[in-house]
Design an enzyme around this catalytic site. Structure first.
Site, PDB file in Angstrom:
ATOM      1  N   ASP A  70      13.523 -91.903  34.760  1.00 11.15           N
ATOM      2  CA  ASP A  70      14.686 -91.721  35.614  1.00 11.15           C
ATOM      3  C   ASP A  70      15.826 -91.191  34.757  1.00 11.15           C
ATOM      4  O   ASP A  70      16.442 -91.932  33.991  1.00 11.15           O
ATOM      5  CB  ASP A  70      15.071 -93.059  36.254  1.00 11.15           C
ATOM      6  CG  ASP A  70      16.273 -92.937  37.179  1.00 11.15           C
ATOM      7  OD1 ASP A  70      16.723 -91.801  37.427  1.00 11.15           O
ATOM      8  OD2 ASP A  70      16.758 -93.976  37.647  1.00 11.15           O
ATOM      9  N   TYR A  90      19.514 -89.981  34.329  1.00 10.56           N
ATOM     10  CA  TYR A  90      20.772 -90.200  35.024  1.00 10.56           C
ATOM     11  C   TYR A  90      21.395 -88.853  35.345  1.00 10.56           C
ATOM     12  O   TYR A  90      22.215 -88.330  34.599  1.00 10.56           O
ATOM     13  CB  TYR A  90      21.727 -91.025  34.173  1.00 10.56           C
ATOM     14  CG  TYR A  90      21.261 -92.433  33.884  1.00 10.56           C
ATOM     15  CD1 TYR A  90      20.416 -93.100  34.740  1.00 10.56           C
ATOM     16  CD2 TYR A  90      21.695 -93.093  32.751  1.00 10.56           C
ATOM     17  CE1 TYR A  90      20.004 -94.389  34.487  1.00 10.56           C
ATOM     18  CE2 TYR A  90      21.290 -94.389  32.486  1.00 10.56           C
ATOM     19  CZ  TYR A  90      20.448 -95.027  33.355  1.00 10.56           C
ATOM     20  OH  TYR A  90      20.058 -96.301  33.096  1.00 10.56           O
ATOM     21  N   HIS A  92      25.373 -92.393  40.081  1.00 11.52           N
ATOM     22  CA  HIS A  92      24.132 -93.137  39.856  1.00 11.52           C
ATOM     23  C   HIS A  92      24.155 -93.815  38.480  1.00 11.52           C
ATOM     24  O   HIS A  92      23.837 -95.000  38.349  1.00 11.52           O
ATOM     25  CB  HIS A  92      22.934 -92.181  39.968  1.00 11.52           C
ATOM     26  CG  HIS A  92      21.623 -92.797  39.598  1.00 11.52           C
ATOM     27  ND1 HIS A  92      20.948 -93.665  40.416  1.00 11.52           N
ATOM     28  CD2 HIS A  92      20.868 -92.656  38.488  1.00 11.52           C
ATOM     29  CE1 HIS A  92      19.823 -94.035  39.827  1.00 11.52           C
ATOM     30  NE2 HIS A  92      19.750 -93.435  38.656  1.00 11.52           N
ATOM     31  N   ARG A 123      25.400-103.297  31.709  1.00 12.00           N
ATOM     32  CA  ARG A 123      26.421-103.455  30.674  1.00 12.00           C
ATOM     33  C   ARG A 123      27.788-103.881  31.202  1.00 12.00           C
ATOM     34  O   ARG A 123      28.731-104.014  30.430  1.00 12.00           O
ATOM     35  CB  ARG A 123      26.575-102.134  29.899  1.00 12.00           C
ATOM     36  CG  ARG A 123      25.345-101.766  29.086  1.00 12.00           C
ATOM     37  CD  ARG A 123      25.534-100.454  28.346  1.00 12.00           C
ATOM     38  NE  ARG A 123      25.697 -99.312  29.235  1.00 12.00           N
ATOM     39  CZ  ARG A 123      24.691 -98.654  29.817  1.00 12.00           C
ATOM     40  NH1 ARG A 123      23.454 -99.036  29.585  1.00 12.00           N
ATOM     41  NH2 ARG A 123      24.928 -97.626  30.603  1.00 12.00           N
TER      42      ARG A 123
END
Length: 155
Positions: free
Chosen positions: A123, A125, A130, A139
């Site tokens: 995946d 980014y 997103h 985080r």
């Protein structure tokens, strides 16, 4: 321009699956094992059956695995060969209609399955929104995006 097929439902100008659009999928009927098929009109052409019967010949058996992975791995030449053969078989002037009729199943009675086996997943980014959402989960909002996010792709 809509290509003509001997399958009446494939010639409907409002239909989803004319001869110009032959999507590949995996289907089963009842308790049978999943196998490769191609949508045409309101039918599914069982290409696994046609390969077993020698109507479709791509060299190695590529359509008998219940997924399209073998064909995908075979490369562009095999993809083009199959597409050309399907258009020949399903076109209005096909000489092999009887073999194809025996390999047709009504789409309405079929169960559709995942058309390929997923081997890996990454995946990237791709969108800031997103990446911010995912980064916040891991985080916190104050460090959602690493400082280098705008400069290099992060997978």
């Amino acid at each position: 321009m809509l290509k003509k097929s001997w399958i009446t439902s494939a010639n409907d100008p409002d239909g989803q699956f004319p001869l110009n659009n032959l999507p590949y999928g995996v289907f089963s009927m009842g308790q049978e094992a999943p196998r490769c098929g191609v949508a045409i009109g309101d039918q599914i052409l069982d290409v696994c059956q046609l390969e077993i019967g020698g109507v479709i010949a791509l060299g190695d058996p590529l359509l008998q695995h219940g997924s399209w992975n073998a064909l995908m791995a075979a490369g562009k030449d095999s993809w083009q060969q199959l597409r050309a053969r399907l258009i020949e078989l399903l076109g209005a002037d096909s000489r092999e209609q009887s073999a194809c009729r025996a390999a047709m199943v009504p789409m309405a009675g079929a169960t559709l399955h995942m058309p390929f086996q997923v081997a890996e997943y990454t995946d990237f980014y791709a969108g800031r929104h997103h990446a911010t959402n995912v980064g916040t989960m891991f985080r916190g909002a104050e460090n959602a995006l690493p400082p280098n996010w705008l400069h290099i792709p992060i997978g």
